[in-house]
Design a protein around this motif. Sequence first.
Motif, PDB file in Angstrom:
ATOM      1  N   GLY A 295      -1.851   4.248  10.048  1.00 18.26           N
ATOM      2  CA  GLY A 295      -3.036   4.257  11.364  1.00 18.26           C
ATOM      3  C   GLY A 295      -3.943   5.097  11.185  1.00 18.26           C
ATOM      4  O   GLY A 295      -4.785   5.549  11.938  1.00 18.26           O
ATOM      5  N   ASN A 296      -4.292   5.570   9.869  1.00 20.24           N
ATOM      6  CA  ASN A 296      -5.627   6.319   9.438  1.00 20.24           C
ATOM      7  C   ASN A 296      -5.463   7.624  10.076  1.00 20.24           C
ATOM      8  O   ASN A 296      -6.649   8.179  10.438  1.00 20.24           O
ATOM      9  CB  ASN A 296      -6.743   5.384   9.940  1.00 20.24           C
TER      10      ASN A 296
ATOM     11  N   ASP B  36      -3.756   8.994   6.517  1.00 20.41           N
ATOM     12  CA  ASP B  36      -3.103   8.005   5.967  1.00 20.41           C
ATOM     13  C   ASP B  36      -3.487   6.603   6.108  1.00 20.41           C
ATOM     14  O   ASP B  36      -3.680   6.247   7.464  1.00 20.41           O
ATOM     15  CB  ASP B  36      -1.567   8.125   6.666  1.00 20.41           C
ATOM     16  N   THR B  37      -3.887   6.015   5.093  1.00 17.81           N
ATOM     17  CA  THR B  37      -4.720   4.727   5.261  1.00 17.81           C
ATOM     18  C   THR B  37      -3.381   3.353   5.293  1.00 17.81           C
ATOM     19  O   THR B  37      -3.705   2.381   5.323  1.00 17.81           O
ATOM     20  CB  THR B  37      -5.587   4.508   4.339  1.00 17.81           C
ATOM     21  N   SER B  38      -2.152   4.035   5.099  1.00 22.45           N
ATOM     22  CA  SER B  38      -1.077   2.826   4.968  1.00 22.45           C
ATOM     23  C   SER B  38      -0.976   2.090   6.279  1.00 22.45           C
ATOM     24  O   SER B  38      -1.559   2.478   7.252  1.00 22.45           O
ATOM     25  CB  SER B  38       0.020   3.591   4.577  1.00 22.45           C
ATOM     26  N   SER B  39      -0.291   0.978   6.052  1.00 24.08           N
ATOM     27  CA  SER B  39       0.069   0.260   7.501  1.00 24.08           C
ATOM     28  C   SER B  39       0.718   0.901   8.583  1.00 24.08           C
ATOM     29  O   SER B  39       0.887   0.780   9.681  1.00 24.08           O
ATOM     30  CB  SER B  39       0.714  -1.076   7.116  1.00 24.08           C
ATOM     31  N   SER B  40       1.481   2.004   8.093  1.00 18.55           N
ATOM     32  CA  SER B  40       2.378   2.650   9.108  1.00 18.55           C
ATOM     33  C   SER B  40       1.701   4.151   9.290  1.00 18.55           C
ATOM     34  O   SER B  40       2.054   4.891  10.107  1.00 18.55           O
ATOM     35  CB  SER B  40       3.609   3.052   8.558  1.00 18.55           C
TER      36      SER B  40
ATOM     37  N   THR C  75       0.004  12.121   9.056  1.00 19.14           N
ATOM     38  CA  THR C  75       1.265  11.607   9.131  1.00 19.14           C
ATOM     39  C   THR C  75       2.289  12.658   8.292  1.00 19.14           C
ATOM     40  O   THR C  75       1.529  13.349   7.456  1.00 19.14           O
ATOM     41  CB  THR C  75       1.654  10.126   8.402  1.00 19.14           C
TER      42      THR C  75
ATOM     43  N   THR D  84       7.714   5.821  12.038  1.00 18.99           N
ATOM     44  CA  THR D  84       7.047   4.327  11.811  1.00 18.99           C
ATOM     45  C   THR D  84       7.412   3.782  10.618  1.00 18.99           C
ATOM     46  O   THR D  84       6.736   2.912  10.279  1.00 18.99           O
ATOM     47  CB  THR D  84       5.376   4.737  11.727  1.00 18.99           C
ATOM     48  N   GLU D  85       8.179   4.565  10.028  1.00 21.00           N
ATOM     49  CA  GLU D  85       8.775   3.989   8.559  1.00 21.00           C
ATOM     50  C   GLU D  85       9.688   4.630   8.039  1.00 21.00           C
ATOM     51  O   GLU D  85       9.978   5.985   8.359  1.00 21.00           O
ATOM     52  CB  GLU D  85       7.488   4.102   7.377  1.00 21.00           C
TER      53      GLU D  85
END
Length: 237
Positions: free
Chosen positions: A25-26, A19-23, A29, A58-59
């Motif tokens: 963390g690579n 997951d490369t989104s801001s929430s 998720t 995280t979101e």
Amino acid sequence: MFTGLIETIGTVTEYNKNDTSSSGGNGVTLIISDCSPILEDVQLGDSISTNGVCLTVTEFDPSKTWFKVGIAPETLRKTNLESLTKGSKVNLERAVTANVRLGGHIVQGHVDTIATITKKESDENAINYTFKLRDVEFINYIVHKGFIAIDGTSLTVTNVDNEKAEFSIMLISYSQSKVILSKKEVGDTVNIEVDLTGKLIEKQIEINLQKHINDDSSSLNQLITQLIEKKLKERLD
């Protein structure tokens, strides 16, 4: 901290391995939905037990119908979360607050190992389950009539076989519709958290024994010395 009393069953709607989104963390998720009842007071950073694993929010969406959590590599190694797919059902429980009654037992959400279901048998309106541990050393902390958390559900141990590293529980009729265990079959895996009390007692015993062993003047060393001297004297006589 949790109680092992499942609040609701959610549905995995996304499983992202990178997951490369801001929430995200690579990392890995999950997005879990169908869980509005436990998101009424949700905040970023809250802990939610997901199949017995303490995960951090995280979101979440503005309407509070889903939330996202990240999964660390160590968590993937210790648990069966990697086997989840889109549509999987998961047990959910929020961390306890000061005004929550402790109806189950103290559950950390720190899974020790996984176990495989080896038997599933009906007993009138209840279901008897037998599990075999992947990491056999944890059978030392499982005792007859003791607590255990299975996929985050607080249950009572009904039987223990130390040699086989197996144990059994009984799932009553009321709980069968409240947790995901009733839907699992022989061969499926579950997350296991043993009762923390046994591990704490073992640690204290180890520390105290080591302290006595290292101290030549300790009562334990004196007793051992006396026993050795007695045996030597008996042999000489």
